[in-house]
Design a protein around this motif. Structure first.
Motif, short mmCIF file in Angstrom:
data_model
loop_
_atom_site.label_atom_id
_atom_site.label_comp_id
_atom_site.label_asym_id
_atom_site.label_seq_id
_atom_site.Cartn_x
_atom_site.Cartn_y
_atom_site.Cartn_z
N ALA A 43 79.78 9.28 -59.71
CA ALA A 43 79.66 10.13 -60.90
C ALA A 43 78.88 11.40 -60.60
O ALA A 43 77.93 11.39 -59.80
N SER A 46 75.32 14.10 -65.17
CA SER A 46 75.84 13.83 -66.51
C SER A 46 75.65 14.99 -67.48
O SER A 46 74.63 15.68 -67.48
N TYR A 49 75.69 13.26 -73.81
CA TYR A 49 76.53 12.39 -74.63
C TYR A 49 75.71 11.70 -75.71
O TYR A 49 76.05 10.60 -76.15
N SER A 116 72.51 -0.62 -67.19
CA SER A 116 73.70 0.18 -66.92
C SER A 116 73.85 0.41 -65.43
O SER A 116 74.94 0.24 -64.86
N ASP A 145 81.53 12.02 -65.06
CA ASP A 145 80.10 11.75 -65.06
C ASP A 145 79.72 10.46 -65.79
O ASP A 145 78.54 10.22 -66.05
N CYS A 146 80.68 9.65 -66.12
CA CYS A 146 80.44 8.33 -66.72
C CYS A 146 81.37 7.33 -66.04
O CYS A 146 82.32 7.71 -65.35
N ASN A 161 76.65 4.87 -68.74
CA ASN A 161 76.02 6.04 -68.14
C ASN A 161 74.56 5.68 -67.94
O ASN A 161 73.84 5.43 -68.91
N ASN A 163 72.04 7.24 -67.41
CA ASN A 163 71.04 8.16 -67.94
C ASN A 163 70.67 7.87 -69.39
O ASN A 163 69.84 8.57 -69.97
#
Length: 205
Positions: A43, A46, A49, A116, A145-146, A161, A163
């Motif tokens: 990924a 990010s 989101y 995660s 990015d996920c 994700n 993050n």
């Protein structure tokens, strides 16, 4: 002596002819054959989101869902729910039970960054080693990015994700709960992955 010299010349030619193909093959091997890596894609940094993974409120209409699933809008019916941060729809065309069509729901789920990361690494390792069972899989989202995890035998797709202290889930139930063919179940899985990518693009900031 002349005969011996002639034999030596012929012998050297034969040896040269025998060596040439080997050198050619070596050159072909060096220039054409490249090691192939089965390592899954990683990924990128990010985007934001927060509105999806942390503060989601159902923002999907029947028309949007119908377009993603490529079915008539009449085959999509919203289901009223008092649960915050979740969408519920009844979808026709992918099997049914005594209560009606497929009940689909999606929304936020509490999930720590550490969990995660652990889940992503575990799924990527299984994919790299070709050790996925029951059709379980992981793929990089179209936003890059996920990660999207697929668990078809229980009818679930997740967006992860590392993050965020939150994940996003989609549930469409096990095939045995509905009168749903294997082909319908596979199609529903693919449509759910498309829905996950749609929402990621919609909420990306």
């Amino acid at each position: 002596m002349k005969n011996i010299a002639a034999l030596l010349v012929i012998g050297s030619l034969l040896i040269s002819c025998g060596e040439a193909p080997e050198k050619k093959n070596d050159q072909n091997t060096d220039s054409n054959v490249k090691p192939q890596s089965s390592e899954p894609a990683k990924a990128a940094v990010s985007a934001d989101y927060s509105s999806l993974l942390l503060n989601y409120e159902c923002d999907m209409t029947a028309a949007e869902v119908a377009k993603i699933f490529n079915i008539p809008e009449a085959d999509i019916k919203p289901i009223e729910t008092n649960l915050p941060g979740r969408c519920d729809f009844e979808i026709q065309g992918f099997g049914k039970n005594a209560l009606g069509g497929t009940a689909m729901r999606w929304g936020m789920a509490p999930f720590s960054k550490a969990n995660s990361k652990k889940e992503i690494q575990s799924r990527l390792k299984d994919k790299e080693n070709d050790e996925n069972i029951f059709g379980m899989d992981i793929e990089l989202s179209e936003t890059g990015d996920c990660y999207i995890t697929i668990t078809p035998h229980v009818g679930r797709v997740n967006i992860l994700n590392e993050n965020y202290d939150g994940a996003f889930y989609f549930e469409y139930s096990q095939r045995g709960i509905y009168k749903r063919t294997e082909e319908q179940h596979a199609a529903l899985t693919e449509k759910t992955i498309a829905l996950a990518n749609y929402l990621l693009k919609k909420h990306r900031k």
